[in-house]
Design a protein around this motif. Structure first.
Motif, PDB file in Angstrom:
ATOM      1  N   GLU A  11     -80.812 -53.182 -24.592  1.00  0.00           N
ATOM      2  CA  GLU A  11     -80.140 -52.302 -25.536  1.00  0.00           C
ATOM      3  C   GLU A  11     -81.192 -51.345 -26.084  1.00  0.00           C
ATOM      4  O   GLU A  11     -82.327 -51.748 -26.362  1.00  0.00           O
ATOM      5  CB  GLU A  11     -79.474 -53.084 -26.659  1.00  0.00           C
ATOM      6  N   ILE A  12     -80.802 -50.076 -26.194  1.00  0.00           N
ATOM      7  CA  ILE A  12     -81.680 -49.033 -26.712  1.00  0.00           C
ATOM      8  C   ILE A  12     -81.054 -48.458 -27.970  1.00  0.00           C
ATOM      9  O   ILE A  12     -79.869 -48.105 -27.976  1.00  0.00           O
ATOM     10  CB  ILE A  12     -81.880 -47.905 -25.677  1.00  0.00           C
ATOM     11  N   THR A  13     -81.868 -48.363 -29.035  1.00  0.00           N
ATOM     12  CA  THR A  13     -81.427 -47.750 -30.279  1.00  0.00           C
ATOM     13  C   THR A  13     -82.072 -46.372 -30.385  1.00  0.00           C
ATOM     14  O   THR A  13     -83.287 -46.242 -30.240  1.00  0.00           O
ATOM     15  CB  THR A  13     -81.799 -48.628 -31.489  1.00  0.00           C
ATOM     16  N   VAL A  14     -81.231 -45.370 -30.610  1.00  0.00           N
ATOM     17  CA  VAL A  14     -81.728 -43.995 -30.737  1.00  0.00           C
ATOM     18  C   VAL A  14     -82.128 -43.717 -32.183  1.00  0.00           C
ATOM     19  O   VAL A  14     -81.749 -44.446 -33.104  1.00  0.00           O
ATOM     20  CB  VAL A  14     -80.681 -42.969 -30.260  1.00  0.00           C
ATOM     21  N   GLY A  15     -82.861 -42.632 -32.368  1.00  0.00           N
ATOM     22  CA  GLY A  15     -83.301 -42.243 -33.698  1.00  0.00           C
ATOM     23  C   GLY A  15     -82.146 -41.797 -34.580  1.00  0.00           C
ATOM     24  O   GLY A  15     -81.077 -41.405 -34.094  1.00  0.00           O
ATOM     25  N   ALA A  16     -82.365 -41.832 -35.887  1.00  0.00           N
ATOM     26  CA  ALA A  16     -81.333 -41.477 -36.861  1.00  0.00           C
ATOM     27  C   ALA A  16     -80.866 -40.030 -36.703  1.00  0.00           C
ATOM     28  O   ALA A  16     -79.731 -39.705 -37.041  1.00  0.00           O
ATOM     29  CB  ALA A  16     -81.847 -41.716 -38.279  1.00  0.00           C
ATOM     30  N   ASP A  17     -81.724 -39.165 -36.182  1.00  0.00           N
ATOM     31  CA  ASP A  17     -81.367 -37.758 -36.022  1.00  0.00           C
ATOM     32  C   ASP A  17     -80.623 -37.472 -34.724  1.00  0.00           C
ATOM     33  O   ASP A  17     -80.143 -36.348 -34.522  1.00  0.00           O
ATOM     34  CB  ASP A  17     -82.627 -36.880 -36.078  1.00  0.00           C
ATOM     35  N   ASP A  18     -80.532 -38.450 -33.835  1.00  0.00           N
ATOM     36  CA  ASP A  18     -79.851 -38.255 -32.557  1.00  0.00           C
ATOM     37  C   ASP A  18     -78.352 -38.470 -32.696  1.00  0.00           C
ATOM     38  O   ASP A  18     -77.910 -39.382 -33.405  1.00  0.00           O
ATOM     39  CB  ASP A  18     -80.397 -39.227 -31.503  1.00  0.00           C
ATOM     40  N   ASP A  19     -77.571 -37.645 -32.023  1.00  0.00           N
ATOM     41  CA  ASP A  19     -76.118 -37.789 -31.997  1.00  0.00           C
ATOM     42  C   ASP A  19     -75.765 -38.595 -30.754  1.00  0.00           C
ATOM     43  O   ASP A  19     -75.677 -38.043 -29.650  1.00  0.00           O
ATOM     44  CB  ASP A  19     -75.453 -36.414 -31.976  1.00  0.00           C
ATOM     45  N   LEU A  20     -75.573 -39.903 -30.924  1.00  0.00           N
ATOM     46  CA  LEU A  20     -75.346 -40.788 -29.785  1.00  0.00           C
ATOM     47  C   LEU A  20     -74.075 -40.410 -29.038  1.00  0.00           C
ATOM     48  O   LEU A  20     -74.041 -40.448 -27.807  1.00  0.00           O
ATOM     49  CB  LEU A  20     -75.306 -42.251 -30.233  1.00  0.00           C
ATOM     50  N   ASP A  21     -73.028 -40.032 -29.754  1.00  0.00           N
ATOM     51  CA  ASP A  21     -71.786 -39.646 -29.078  1.00  0.00           C
ATOM     52  C   ASP A  21     -72.027 -38.466 -28.144  1.00  0.00           C
ATOM     53  O   ASP A  21     -71.515 -38.427 -27.025  1.00  0.00           O
ATOM     54  CB  ASP A  21     -70.697 -39.298 -30.089  1.00  0.00           C
ATOM     55  N   GLU A  22     -72.813 -37.506 -28.595  1.00  0.00           N
ATOM     56  CA  GLU A  22     -73.117 -36.339 -27.769  1.00  0.00           C
ATOM     57  C   GLU A  22     -73.967 -36.734 -26.563  1.00  0.00           C
ATOM     58  O   GLU A  22     -73.698 -36.320 -25.433  1.00  0.00           O
ATOM     59  CB  GLU A  22     -73.853 -35.283 -28.593  1.00  0.00           C
ATOM     60  N   LEU A  23     -74.986 -37.559 -26.785  1.00  0.00           N
ATOM     61  CA  LEU A  23     -75.857 -37.987 -25.687  1.00  0.00           C
ATOM     62  C   LEU A  23     -75.079 -38.750 -24.617  1.00  0.00           C
ATOM     63  O   LEU A  23     -75.235 -38.499 -23.420  1.00  0.00           O
ATOM     64  CB  LEU A  23     -76.998 -38.862 -26.220  1.00  0.00           C
ATOM     65  N   VAL A  24     -74.236 -39.673 -25.045  1.00  0.00           N
ATOM     66  CA  VAL A  24     -73.448 -40.466 -24.104  1.00  0.00           C
ATOM     67  C   VAL A  24     -72.390 -39.590 -23.439  1.00  0.00           C
ATOM     68  O   VAL A  24     -72.111 -39.715 -22.247  1.00  0.00           O
ATOM     69  CB  VAL A  24     -72.829 -41.692 -24.810  1.00  0.00           C
ATOM     70  N   GLY A  25     -71.821 -38.673 -24.205  1.00  0.00           N
ATOM     71  CA  GLY A  25     -70.788 -37.789 -23.675  1.00  0.00           C
ATOM     72  C   GLY A  25     -71.270 -36.885 -22.558  1.00  0.00           C
ATOM     73  O   GLY A  25     -70.482 -36.422 -21.728  1.00  0.00           O
ATOM     74  N   GLU A  26     -72.571 -36.624 -22.513  1.00  0.00           N
ATOM     75  CA  GLU A  26     -73.139 -35.768 -21.466  1.00  0.00           C
ATOM     76  C   GLU A  26     -73.327 -36.510 -20.140  1.00  0.00           C
ATOM     77  O   GLU A  26     -73.592 -35.892 -19.115  1.00  0.00           O
ATOM     78  CB  GLU A  26     -74.484 -35.197 -21.927  1.00  0.00           C
ATOM     79  N   MET A  27     -73.175 -37.835 -20.160  1.00  0.00           N
ATOM     80  CA  MET A  27     -73.352 -38.630 -18.943  1.00  0.00           C
ATOM     81  C   MET A  27     -72.077 -38.600 -18.110  1.00  0.00           C
ATOM     82  O   MET A  27     -71.029 -38.146 -18.559  1.00  0.00           O
ATOM     83  CB  MET A  27     -73.717 -40.067 -19.321  1.00  0.00           C
ATOM     84  N   LEU A  28     -72.185 -39.096 -16.887  1.00  0.00           N
ATOM     85  CA  LEU A  28     -71.047 -39.118 -15.973  1.00  0.00           C
ATOM     86  C   LEU A  28     -69.977 -40.099 -16.444  1.00  0.00           C
ATOM     87  O   LEU A  28     -70.296 -41.198 -16.907  1.00  0.00           O
ATOM     88  CB  LEU A  28     -71.511 -39.546 -14.579  1.00  0.00           C
ATOM     89  N   ASP A  29     -68.706 -39.710 -16.287  1.00  0.00           N
ATOM     90  CA  ASP A  29     -67.633 -40.667 -16.500  1.00  0.00           C
ATOM     91  C   ASP A  29     -67.423 -41.419 -15.182  1.00  0.00           C
ATOM     92  O   ASP A  29     -68.097 -41.151 -14.183  1.00  0.00           O
ATOM     93  CB  ASP A  29     -66.354 -39.985 -17.000  1.00  0.00           C
ATOM     94  N   ALA A  30     -66.484 -42.363 -15.156  1.00  0.00           N
ATOM     95  CA  ALA A  30     -66.272 -43.183 -13.960  1.00  0.00           C
ATOM     96  C   ALA A  30     -65.913 -42.338 -12.737  1.00  0.00           C
ATOM     97  O   ALA A  30     -66.416 -42.582 -11.640  1.00  0.00           O
ATOM     98  CB  ALA A  30     -65.201 -44.232 -14.225  1.00  0.00           C
ATOM     99  N   ALA A  31     -65.088 -41.327 -12.922  1.00  0.00           N
ATOM    100  CA  ALA A  31     -64.695 -40.474 -11.792  1.00  0.00           C
ATOM    101  C   ALA A  31     -65.905 -39.678 -11.282  1.00  0.00           C
ATOM    102  O   ALA A  31     -66.106 -39.543 -10.069  1.00  0.00           O
ATOM    103  CB  ALA A  31     -63.573 -39.531 -12.205  1.00  0.00           C
ATOM    104  N   GLY A  32     -66.708 -39.165 -12.182  1.00  0.00           N
ATOM    105  CA  GLY A  32     -67.897 -38.419 -11.789  1.00  0.00           C
ATOM    106  C   GLY A  32     -68.892 -39.296 -11.054  1.00  0.00           C
ATOM    107  O   GLY A  32     -69.504 -38.882 -10.059  1.00  0.00           O
ATOM    108  N   TYR A  33     -69.060 -40.513 -11.541  1.00  0.00           N
ATOM    109  CA  TYR A  33     -69.963 -41.443 -10.866  1.00  0.00           C
ATOM    110  C   TYR A  33     -69.397 -41.819  -9.493  1.00  0.00           C
ATOM    111  O   TYR A  33     -70.125 -41.872  -8.507  1.00  0.00           O
ATOM    112  CB  TYR A  33     -70.206 -42.694 -11.709  1.00  0.00           C
ATOM    113  N   GLY A  34     -68.105 -42.054  -9.429  1.00  0.00           N
ATOM    114  CA  GLY A  34     -67.465 -42.379  -8.161  1.00  0.00           C
ATOM    115  C   GLY A  34     -67.674 -41.285  -7.127  1.00  0.00           C
ATOM    116  O   GLY A  34     -67.837 -41.561  -5.939  1.00  0.00           O
ATOM    117  N   ALA A  35     -67.689 -40.036  -7.576  1.00  0.00           N
ATOM    118  CA  ALA A  35     -67.885 -38.906  -6.665  1.00  0.00           C
ATOM    119  C   ALA A  35     -69.263 -38.935  -6.016  1.00  0.00           C
ATOM    120  O   ALA A  35     -69.399 -38.527  -4.859  1.00  0.00           O
ATOM    121  CB  ALA A  35     -67.656 -37.591  -7.398  1.00  0.00           C
TER     122      ALA A  35
END
Length: 134
Positions: free
Chosen positions: A106-130
């Motif tokens: 498990e990785i904890t990000v800094g207080a100034d990081d927007d985790l939702d934004e960081l995770v949202g930029e990653m591939l979703d299941a369909a993108g990974y499947g591609a």
């Protein structure tokens, strides 16, 4: 779930890691079913220590199989807040349950990081499947 399927509730990297948000500032990381299938039988997992710093795109762990040794790269920057100690005695959990008992850290990000934004930029299941269906 079919063989090498990626669960819809996770996010993915092109390096075959899955990411699951577990709190406002923490994610759980593992390797995908596709990755463990490509590796073959996992025989050893080298994980970082709690409080180690993880940099985006930098290797922070290794998974050794009967076929090869593969680096695990930081999908985001932060600090290791938990490691899956069960893998020391049972590295085969990475093969048997890559999305459950076979998680790595498990990785904890800094207080100034927007985790939702960081995770949202990653591939979703369909993108990974591609990228794995070729």
């Amino acid at each position: 779930m079919t063989e090498k399927q990626a669960p819809d509730d996770l996010r993915y990297t092109a390096e075959h890691e899955w990411v699951q948000k577990v709190s406002d500032r923490t994610v759980r990381i593992g390797i995908t079913d596709y990755a463990q299938d490509q590796l073959g039988d996992v025989v050893f997992v080298q994980l970082p220590a709690i409080d180690d710093v993880v940099e985006v795109g930098e290797s922070f762990a290794e998974v050794e199989s009967t076929k090869s040794v593969s680096d695990i790269f930081g999908p985001l920057g932060g600090v290791i807040s938990a490691v899956n100690e069960d893998l020391e005695a049972s590295p085969d959990l990475v093969n048997a349950a890559p999305y459950a008992g076979g998680w790595l850290v498990e990785i904890t990000v800094g207080a100034d990081d927007d985790l939702d934004e960081l995770v949202g930029e990653m591939l979703d299941a369909a993108g990974y499947g591609a990228i794995t269906s070729g």
